[in-house]
Motif scaffolding. Structure first.
Motif, PDB file in Angstrom:
ATOM      1  N   THR A   1      41.295  55.272  44.232  1.00 42.22           N
ATOM      2  CA  THR A   1      40.907  54.973  45.512  1.00 42.22           C
ATOM      3  C   THR A   1      39.540  54.851  45.595  1.00 42.22           C
ATOM      4  O   THR A   1      38.979  53.771  46.297  1.00 42.22           O
ATOM      5  CB  THR A   1      41.505  55.933  46.592  1.00 42.22           C
ATOM      6  N   ALA A   2      38.633  55.560  45.031  1.00 38.84           N
ATOM      7  CA  ALA A   2      37.051  55.522  45.050  1.00 38.84           C
ATOM      8  C   ALA A   2      36.802  54.299  44.369  1.00 38.84           C
ATOM      9  O   ALA A   2      36.015  53.556  44.704  1.00 38.84           O
ATOM     10  CB  ALA A   2      36.674  56.808  44.580  1.00 38.84           C
ATOM     11  N   GLY A   3      37.412  54.239  43.280  1.00 41.33           N
ATOM     12  CA  GLY A   3      37.162  53.037  42.283  1.00 41.33           C
ATOM     13  C   GLY A   3      37.352  51.635  43.150  1.00 41.33           C
ATOM     14  O   GLY A   3      36.443  50.626  43.098  1.00 41.33           O
ATOM     15  N   VAL A   4      38.185  51.535  43.808  1.00 48.69           N
ATOM     16  CA  VAL A   4      38.475  49.887  44.491  1.00 48.69           C
ATOM     17  C   VAL A   4      37.244  49.990  45.545  1.00 48.69           C
ATOM     18  O   VAL A   4      36.885  48.810  45.705  1.00 48.69           O
ATOM     19  CB  VAL A   4      39.996  50.242  45.176  1.00 48.69           C
ATOM     20  N   ARG A   5      36.901  51.049  45.962  1.00 49.90           N
ATOM     21  CA  ARG A   5      36.102  51.109  47.146  1.00 49.90           C
ATOM     22  C   ARG A   5      34.404  50.756  46.488  1.00 49.90           C
ATOM     23  O   ARG A   5      33.677  50.690  47.584  1.00 49.90           O
ATOM     24  CB  ARG A   5      36.169  52.202  48.148  1.00 49.90           C
ATOM     25  N   CYS A   6      34.359  51.126  45.356  1.00 47.88           N
ATOM     26  CA  CYS A   6      33.052  50.868  44.834  1.00 47.88           C
ATOM     27  C   CYS A   6      32.672  49.478  44.393  1.00 47.88           C
ATOM     28  O   CYS A   6      31.808  49.222  44.064  1.00 47.88           O
ATOM     29  CB  CYS A   6      32.903  51.587  43.525  1.00 47.88           C
ATOM     30  N   LEU A   7      33.741  48.528  44.536  1.00 46.62           N
ATOM     31  CA  LEU A   7      33.644  47.280  44.265  1.00 46.62           C
ATOM     32  C   LEU A   7      32.719  46.173  44.848  1.00 46.62           C
ATOM     33  O   LEU A   7      32.783  46.394  46.066  1.00 46.62           O
ATOM     34  CB  LEU A   7      34.876  46.685  43.812  1.00 46.62           C
ATOM     35  N   ALA A   8      32.086  45.498  44.303  1.00 51.69           N
ATOM     36  CA  ALA A   8      31.318  44.346  44.997  1.00 51.69           C
ATOM     37  C   ALA A   8      32.395  43.206  45.537  1.00 51.69           C
ATOM     38  O   ALA A   8      33.465  43.395  44.687  1.00 51.69           O
ATOM     39  CB  ALA A   8      30.180  43.842  43.981  1.00 51.69           C
ATOM     40  N   LYS A   9      31.941  42.477  45.988  1.00 54.32           N
ATOM     41  CA  LYS A   9      32.762  41.241  46.297  1.00 54.32           C
ATOM     42  C   LYS A   9      33.198  40.435  45.380  1.00 54.32           C
ATOM     43  O   LYS A   9      32.304  40.197  44.207  1.00 54.32           O
ATOM     44  CB  LYS A   9      32.404  40.360  47.455  1.00 54.32           C
ATOM     45  N   GLY A  10      34.522  40.223  45.105  1.00 51.16           N
ATOM     46  CA  GLY A  10      34.992  39.449  43.770  1.00 51.16           C
ATOM     47  C   GLY A  10      35.042  40.202  42.576  1.00 51.16           C
ATOM     48  O   GLY A  10      35.297  39.822  41.505  1.00 51.16           O
ATOM     49  N   GLY A  11      34.885  41.810  42.724  1.00 47.37           N
ATOM     50  CA  GLY A  11      34.816  42.605  41.602  1.00 47.37           C
ATOM     51  C   GLY A  11      36.562  42.803  41.065  1.00 47.37           C
ATOM     52  O   GLY A  11      37.268  42.490  41.665  1.00 47.37           O
ATOM     53  N   ARG A  12      36.384  43.545  39.926  1.00 42.83           N
ATOM     54  CA  ARG A  12      37.562  43.890  39.280  1.00 42.83           C
ATOM     55  C   ARG A  12      37.641  45.288  38.899  1.00 42.83           C
ATOM     56  O   ARG A  12      36.830  45.977  38.226  1.00 42.83           O
ATOM     57  CB  ARG A  12      37.892  43.024  37.924  1.00 42.83           C
ATOM     58  N   PHE A  13      39.127  45.935  39.468  1.00 45.73           N
ATOM     59  CA  PHE A  13      39.151  47.245  39.265  1.00 45.73           C
ATOM     60  C   PHE A  13      40.070  47.121  37.946  1.00 45.73           C
ATOM     61  O   PHE A  13      41.059  46.606  37.973  1.00 45.73           O
ATOM     62  CB  PHE A  13      40.036  47.714  40.249  1.00 45.73           C
ATOM     63  N   VAL A  14      39.580  47.670  36.753  1.00 43.70           N
ATOM     64  CA  VAL A  14      40.129  47.835  35.359  1.00 43.70           C
ATOM     65  C   VAL A  14      40.974  49.110  35.257  1.00 43.70           C
ATOM     66  O   VAL A  14      40.533  50.237  35.302  1.00 43.70           O
ATOM     67  CB  VAL A  14      39.397  47.658  34.398  1.00 43.70           C
ATOM     68  N   SER A  15      42.433  49.119  35.362  1.00 42.36           N
ATOM     69  CA  SER A  15      43.190  50.071  35.461  1.00 42.36           C
ATOM     70  C   SER A  15      43.549  50.484  33.762  1.00 42.36           C
ATOM     71  O   SER A  15      44.240  49.470  33.023  1.00 42.36           O
ATOM     72  CB  SER A  15      44.275  50.011  36.068  1.00 42.36           C
TER      73      SER A  15
ATOM     74  N   LEU B   1      48.551  54.816  42.284  1.00 38.95           N
ATOM     75  CA  LEU B   1      47.330  54.122  43.230  1.00 38.95           C
ATOM     76  C   LEU B   1      47.998  53.826  44.513  1.00 38.95           C
ATOM     77  O   LEU B   1      49.057  52.934  44.583  1.00 38.95           O
ATOM     78  CB  LEU B   1      47.136  52.725  42.441  1.00 38.95           C
ATOM     79  N   SER B   2      47.209  54.095  45.651  1.00 32.56           N
ATOM     80  CA  SER B   2      47.753  53.893  47.025  1.00 32.56           C
ATOM     81  C   SER B   2      46.570  53.665  47.750  1.00 32.56           C
ATOM     82  O   SER B   2      45.666  54.338  48.260  1.00 32.56           O
ATOM     83  CB  SER B   2      48.408  55.414  47.435  1.00 32.56           C
ATOM     84  N   VAL B   3      46.632  52.066  47.858  1.00 32.96           N
ATOM     85  CA  VAL B   3      45.722  51.680  48.732  1.00 32.96           C
ATOM     86  C   VAL B   3      46.165  50.379  49.607  1.00 32.96           C
ATOM     87  O   VAL B   3      47.138  49.758  49.122  1.00 32.96           O
ATOM     88  CB  VAL B   3      44.031  50.933  48.126  1.00 32.96           C
ATOM     89  N   HIS B   4      45.620  50.048  50.672  1.00 32.11           N
ATOM     90  CA  HIS B   4      46.305  49.166  51.381  1.00 32.11           C
ATOM     91  C   HIS B   4      45.676  47.883  50.921  1.00 32.11           C
ATOM     92  O   HIS B   4      44.409  47.675  50.492  1.00 32.11           O
ATOM     93  CB  HIS B   4      45.619  48.958  53.031  1.00 32.11           C
ATOM     94  N   PRO B   5      46.701  46.659  50.823  1.00 29.05           N
ATOM     95  CA  PRO B   5      46.133  45.603  50.233  1.00 29.05           C
ATOM     96  C   PRO B   5      44.950  44.798  50.416  1.00 29.05           C
ATOM     97  O   PRO B   5      44.111  44.105  50.083  1.00 29.05           O
ATOM     98  CB  PRO B   5      47.476  44.599  50.206  1.00 29.05           C
TER      99      PRO B   5
ATOM    100  N   ILE C   1      41.973  42.290  49.438  1.00 29.69           N
ATOM    101  CA  ILE C   1      42.228  40.838  49.989  1.00 29.69           C
ATOM    102  C   ILE C   1      40.681  40.512  50.731  1.00 29.69           C
ATOM    103  O   ILE C   1      40.074  39.411  50.451  1.00 29.69           O
ATOM    104  CB  ILE C   1      43.210  40.786  51.202  1.00 29.69           C
ATOM    105  N   LEU C   2      40.329  41.168  51.418  1.00 27.52           N
ATOM    106  CA  LEU C   2      38.947  40.843  52.274  1.00 27.52           C
ATOM    107  C   LEU C   2      37.925  40.666  51.599  1.00 27.52           C
ATOM    108  O   LEU C   2      36.873  39.634  51.606  1.00 27.52           O
ATOM    109  CB  LEU C   2      38.610  41.916  53.267  1.00 27.52           C
ATOM    110  N   SER C   3      37.868  41.182  50.241  1.00 27.87           N
ATOM    111  CA  SER C   3      36.816  40.895  49.217  1.00 27.87           C
ATOM    112  C   SER C   3      37.001  40.008  48.120  1.00 27.87           C
ATOM    113  O   SER C   3      36.151  40.152  47.137  1.00 27.87           O
ATOM    114  CB  SER C   3      36.034  42.175  48.779  1.00 27.87           C
ATOM    115  N   GLU C   4      38.148  39.678  48.233  1.00 28.38           N
ATOM    116  CA  GLU C   4      38.770  39.130  46.939  1.00 28.38           C
ATOM    117  C   GLU C   4      38.620  39.658  45.540  1.00 28.38           C
ATOM    118  O   GLU C   4      38.309  39.064  44.552  1.00 28.38           O
ATOM    119  CB  GLU C   4      38.303  37.681  46.815  1.00 28.38           C
ATOM    120  N   THR C   5      38.668  40.950  45.712  1.00 32.19           N
ATOM    121  CA  THR C   5      38.800  41.755  44.521  1.00 32.19           C
ATOM    122  C   THR C   5      40.041  41.650  43.729  1.00 32.19           C
ATOM    123  O   THR C   5      41.168  41.311  44.255  1.00 32.19           O
ATOM    124  CB  THR C   5      38.422  43.199  44.732  1.00 32.19           C
TER     125      THR C   5
END
Ligand SMILES: [Zn+2]
Ligand SMILES: [Zn+2]
Length: 341
Positions: free
Chosen positions: A248-262, A270-274, A278-282
């Motif tokens: 969850t923290a990782g997804v929230r660390c991203l810049a706009k357009g960033g990639r979370f690499v699992s 992994l439990s986050v709202h889409p 969506i809003l940051s096109e990550t």
């Protein structure tokens, strides 16, 4: 020969077994070094079940070709690293170079064929990669799992020159992802669960190293990363821990357009709202192990000195249980090696 075997009652024993005999297209390798991996702990705990039991443990091995059939392209005495996953070479994914996701899944060392924690192993010749003279066996062994995984994850992350990457989890894989990311032109922020691992990260190319291990630490991680990046966030977040809190923290660390690499995982979801993507096109990128080419590239990077493998300790084959215990205690800095020759 001597081999470390896991039995159905989850006991681990070093015992004598017959020397393996190579069949057509196969090569027998005298193992010199084998890596001790966190995945072996999952096998010891019964979370991953080898088929069949008993099974010789180990999927990270390097050594010397002892005997090979004609036409394999290898001769006795060749120094080789073993790509631990068998692949068919003819399916759609193999032909596209993605042999890590081969359709036929013919087998994997230490899971459904006898592995590398033994004096000898027999594998198809196409699973061998020559080890450059500059690379020692211990390093080559670690590159067959952690190293190639790091190269693969970095490649799939789409990291570009000048971007910022967070590497969460400074274990055997993390310390190599950091170095690969630096070589790809990124600034790296490491996230480690102990001060010793923070120091290890800083001495292997990280620009900054944040301490986080407990759930409350991860809750504060996005703010810490934004502070270090002028409010922007990370272009790539490499996740090698895999708890719900850290992801969850990782997804929230991203810049706009960033990639979370699992890449790393536990039994937690992994439990986050889409909308958080969506809003940051990550995006979410997943990676599993690596291709044979990633292993060849990891060996080349090590030969040039671009990546180095911190060796945490060396044990004989009889010491494999102790080495796994040390790993369980999270007391290992880098990778432990079983020396067999
Ligand atoms: Zn491994
Ligand atoms: Zn295939």
């Amino acid at each position: 020969m001597r081999a470390a075997r896991i039995f159905e009652d989850l006991t681990l024993r070093v015992e004598d077994v017959p020397d393996p005999v190579p069949g057509p297209g196969q090569v027998r390798v005298r193992i010199h070094a084998a890596g001790v991996c966190g995945t072996d702990l999952h096998i010891l705990d019964g979370m991953i079940k080898p088929d069949p039991y008993p099974m010789t443990l180990g999927h990270e091995a390097a050594g010397v070709v002892e005997s090979s059939a004609q036409g394999t392209g290898f001769s006795s005495g060749d120094r080789v690293a073993i790509f631990n996953k068998l692949f068919c070479g003819t399916c759609e994914h193999c032909l596209a170079g993605r042999n890590n996701i081969c359709d036929t899944e013919p087998g994997q060392l230490g899971f459904n064929m006898d592995g590398g924690d033994a004096e000898y192993v027999v594998v198809p010749a196409r699973n061998l990669v020559q080890v450059p003279a500059e690379v020692d066996f211990a390093t080559a062994a670690v590159l067959t799992c952690a190293g190639m995984t790091a190269v693969h994850a970095t490649r799939l992350s789409g990291l570009r020159l000048g971007q910022t990457a967070v590497v969460n989890g400074i274990g055997g894989v993390g310390v190599l992802v950091m170095q690969a990311a630096v070589r790809a032109g990124a600034r790296v922020i490491a996230v480690a669960d102990s001060d010793a691992k923070r120091q290890l990260a800083l001495s292997h190319g990280a620009s900054d190293a944040v301490l986080a291990g407990e759930p409350e630490d991860f809750a504060g991680l996005p703010a810490a990363v934004r502070e270090l990046t002028g409010g922007r966030g990370a272009d790539v977040f490499f996740e090698l821990v895999g708890t719900t809190d850290s992801m969850t923290a990782g997804v929230r660390c991203l810049a706009k357009g960033g990639r979370f690499v699992s890449t790393g995982y536990t039994d937690q979801p992994l439990s986050v709202h889409p909308i958080e993507f969506i809003l940051s096109e990550t995006s979410l990128v997943s990676t599993v192990a690596a291709t044979r080419q990633d292993l060849a590239d990891a060996l080349r990077l090590a030969a040039s000195g671009a990546i180095t493998v911190p060796i945490a300790g060396r044990v004989a084959l009889n010491g494999v249980a102790d080495a796994l215990n040390a790993l369980r205690e999270r007391a290992v800095l880098g990778r432990q090696i079983i020396e067999l020759a």
